[in-house]
Write an enzyme that holds these catalytic residues in place. Structure first.
Site, PDB file in Angstrom:
ATOM      1  N   ASN A  12       0.872  -1.181   0.000  1.00  0.00           N
ATOM      2  CA  ASN A  12       0.000   0.000   0.000  1.00  0.00           C
ATOM      3  C   ASN A  12       0.908   1.229   0.000  1.00  0.00           C
ATOM      4  O   ASN A  12       1.507   1.552   1.021  1.00  0.00           O
ATOM      5  CB  ASN A  12      -0.887  -0.035   1.256  1.00  0.00           C
ATOM      6  CG  ASN A  12      -1.743   1.210   1.387  1.00  0.00           C
ATOM      7  OD1 ASN A  12      -1.789   2.044   0.472  1.00  0.00           O
ATOM      8  ND2 ASN A  12      -2.417   1.353   2.515  1.00  0.00           N
ATOM      9  N   LYS A  14       0.005   4.219  -0.222  1.00  0.00           N
ATOM     10  CA  LYS A  14      -0.686   5.375   0.361  1.00  0.00           C
ATOM     11  C   LYS A  14      -0.522   6.584  -0.576  1.00  0.00           C
ATOM     12  O   LYS A  14      -0.435   6.394  -1.789  1.00  0.00           O
ATOM     13  CB  LYS A  14      -0.189   5.629   1.787  1.00  0.00           C
ATOM     14  CG  LYS A  14      -0.237   4.338   2.628  1.00  0.00           C
ATOM     15  CD  LYS A  14      -0.038   4.540   4.097  1.00  0.00           C
ATOM     16  CE  LYS A  14      -0.160   3.197   4.810  1.00  0.00           C
ATOM     17  NZ  LYS A  14      -0.078   3.299   6.253  1.00  0.00           N
ATOM     18  N   HIS A  99      -9.498   1.204   5.171  1.00  0.00           N
ATOM     19  CA  HIS A  99      -8.218   1.372   5.859  1.00  0.00           C
ATOM     20  C   HIS A  99      -8.431   2.314   7.042  1.00  0.00           C
ATOM     21  O   HIS A  99      -9.243   3.236   6.965  1.00  0.00           O
ATOM     22  CB  HIS A  99      -7.181   1.951   4.882  1.00  0.00           C
ATOM     23  CG  HIS A  99      -5.783   1.886   5.427  1.00  0.00           C
ATOM     24  ND1 HIS A  99      -5.333   2.781   6.373  1.00  0.00           N
ATOM     25  CD2 HIS A  99      -4.756   1.037   5.188  1.00  0.00           C
ATOM     26  CE1 HIS A  99      -4.068   2.468   6.676  1.00  0.00           C
ATOM     27  NE2 HIS A  99      -3.706   1.413   5.967  1.00  0.00           N
ATOM     28  N   GLU A 101      -6.820   4.702   8.026  1.00  0.00           N
ATOM     29  CA  GLU A 101      -6.594   6.112   7.674  1.00  0.00           C
ATOM     30  C   GLU A 101      -7.833   6.703   7.015  1.00  0.00           C
ATOM     31  O   GLU A 101      -8.007   7.923   7.001  1.00  0.00           O
ATOM     32  CB  GLU A 101      -5.351   6.229   6.776  1.00  0.00           C
ATOM     33  CG  GLU A 101      -4.077   6.021   7.592  1.00  0.00           C
ATOM     34  CD  GLU A 101      -2.903   5.450   6.836  1.00  0.00           C
ATOM     35  OE1 GLU A 101      -2.911   5.464   5.591  1.00  0.00           O
ATOM     36  OE2 GLU A 101      -1.962   4.973   7.507  1.00  0.00           O
ATOM     37  N   GLU A 169      -5.139  -4.868  10.630  1.00  0.00           N
ATOM     38  CA  GLU A 169      -4.096  -3.868  10.850  1.00  0.00           C
ATOM     39  C   GLU A 169      -4.385  -3.113  12.150  1.00  0.00           C
ATOM     40  O   GLU A 169      -5.207  -2.184  12.168  1.00  0.00           O
ATOM     41  CB  GLU A 169      -4.075  -2.850   9.701  1.00  0.00           C
ATOM     42  CG  GLU A 169      -3.800  -3.464   8.345  1.00  0.00           C
ATOM     43  CD  GLU A 169      -3.271  -2.421   7.363  1.00  0.00           C
ATOM     44  OE1 GLU A 169      -2.151  -2.615   6.871  1.00  0.00           O
ATOM     45  OE2 GLU A 169      -3.949  -1.412   7.109  1.00  0.00           O
ATOM     46  N   GLY A 175       2.715   2.291  10.718  1.00  0.00           N
ATOM     47  CA  GLY A 175       3.673   3.381  10.549  1.00  0.00           C
ATOM     48  C   GLY A 175       4.436   3.749  11.808  1.00  0.00           C
ATOM     49  O   GLY A 175       5.057   4.802  11.888  1.00  0.00           O
ATOM     50  N   SER A 214       3.640  -2.193  10.283  1.00  0.00           N
ATOM     51  CA  SER A 214       5.089  -2.246  10.473  1.00  0.00           C
ATOM     52  C   SER A 214       5.709  -3.592  10.083  1.00  0.00           C
ATOM     53  O   SER A 214       6.596  -4.098  10.761  1.00  0.00           O
ATOM     54  CB  SER A 214       5.455  -1.884  11.921  1.00  0.00           C
ATOM     55  OG  SER A 214       5.063  -0.562  12.206  1.00  0.00           O
TER      56      SER A 214
HETATM   57  P1  13P Z   1       3.243   0.371   7.588  1.00  0.00           P
HETATM   58  O1  13P Z   1       3.733  -0.920   6.992  1.00  0.00           O
HETATM   59  O2  13P Z   1       3.964   1.568   7.082  1.00  0.00           O
HETATM   60  O3  13P Z   1       3.162   0.278   9.085  1.00  0.00           O
HETATM   61  O4  13P Z   1       1.723   0.573   7.071  1.00  0.00           O
HETATM   62  C1  13P Z   1       0.818  -0.465   7.181  1.00  0.00           C
HETATM   63  C2  13P Z   1      -0.400  -0.117   6.450  1.00  0.00           C
HETATM   64  O5  13P Z   1      -1.153   0.777   6.813  1.00  0.00           O
HETATM   65  C3  13P Z   1      -0.694  -0.853   5.197  1.00  0.00           C
HETATM   66  O6  13P Z   1      -1.981  -0.616   4.750  1.00  0.00           O
END
Ligand code: 13P
Length: 251
Positions: A12, A14, A99, A101, A169, A175, A214
């Protein structure tokens, strides 16, 4: 990874990536070409602006591409939105939905995620429905209930098998460099599997449940060996082809 399902390693990106980032797709293609057969399906979800070019670049490879969100309607007066039909038209095969976010930053509730998942399936895309608890919810001991509710309310009843992917997640692991402990991942993935089987019957057993939060080259092996983990949804580490490739090889 013990239920005989081929793992999926999904990146992803983003809101990261412009034309120059397509070099990472080229590099990934090269690494895959050198490696020959790998043990996972591979998906990259770049920004929507790059999907069509990425698809064209990787035509002769097993790499698939996906969107990061879609609207619940196929078309209409929704300025700034992208429909599942449009993503499919650009060559996408999957779309990430719900997601954290988007749930947190755009107020998306599970009912909307479900409507989007239905639209995705109608357009021939496989929805990757994301679920996960916040740190406060985990501290309160309600993580399994929160995640179960998200699963029950976000997935279309007619989904199942390979037509649906779930990504667990934990919000606090995204992140932050702080991945969940493998015991906790195993427990939550087993719980999600039970919920899927309860909802979808036998086809719930074939739904891939990815872990995200992560995932890096150095912890991918341990995460991917965890029971009921059928792949990973990778954020930061998917931006670099070499790191992403190391995670693919960890399958
Ligand atoms: P990270 O791998 O940067 O922690 O992000 C995970 C994520 O949100 C994947 O959709």
């Amino acid at each position: 990874m013990d239920n005989g399902v081929r793992p999926l390693i999904a990146g992803n990106w983003k809101m990261n990536g412009t034309s120059v980032s397509l070099q990472q797709i080229g590099r990934l293609q090269m690494l895959l070409g050198e490696a020959g057969e790998v043990r996972a399906d591979i998906l990259v979800c770049p920004p929507a602006t790059l999907i069509e070019r990425a698809v064209r670049m990787a035509e002769a490879t097993p790499v698939r591409f996906g969107g990061q969100d879609c609207h619940a309607e196929a078309s209409g007066a929704y300025t700034g939105d992208t429909s599942a039909t449009m993503l499919a038209d650009a060559g996408a095969s999957f779309v990430i939905l719900g997601h954290s976010e988007r749930r947190a930053g755009h107020g998306e509730e599970s009912a909307l995620v479900k409507a989007k998942a239905e639209a995705a399936m109608a357009a021939g895309l496989v929805p990757i429905v994301c679920v996960g608890e916040t740190e406060a919810q985990r501290d309160q001991g309600i993580a399994p209930d929160v995640v179960e509710r998200q699963v029950r309310e976000s997935i279309p009843g007619e989904a199942g098998g390979q037509s649906l992917v779930i990504a667990y997640e934990p919000v606090w692991a995204i992140g932050t460099g702080k991945s969940a402990r493998t015991e906790d991942i195993a427990e939550m993935h087993a719980h999600i599997r039970r919920v899927l089987e309860d909802m979808l019957g036998e086809s719930g057993a074939g739904v891939r449940i990815l872990y995200g939060g992560s995932v890096k080259p150095d912890n991918a092996g341990e995460v991917l060996r965890t029971p009921n983990v059928n792949g990973a949804l990778v954020g930061g580490a998917s931006l670099h082809a070499d790191d992403f490739f190391s995670i693919i090889l960890a399958c």
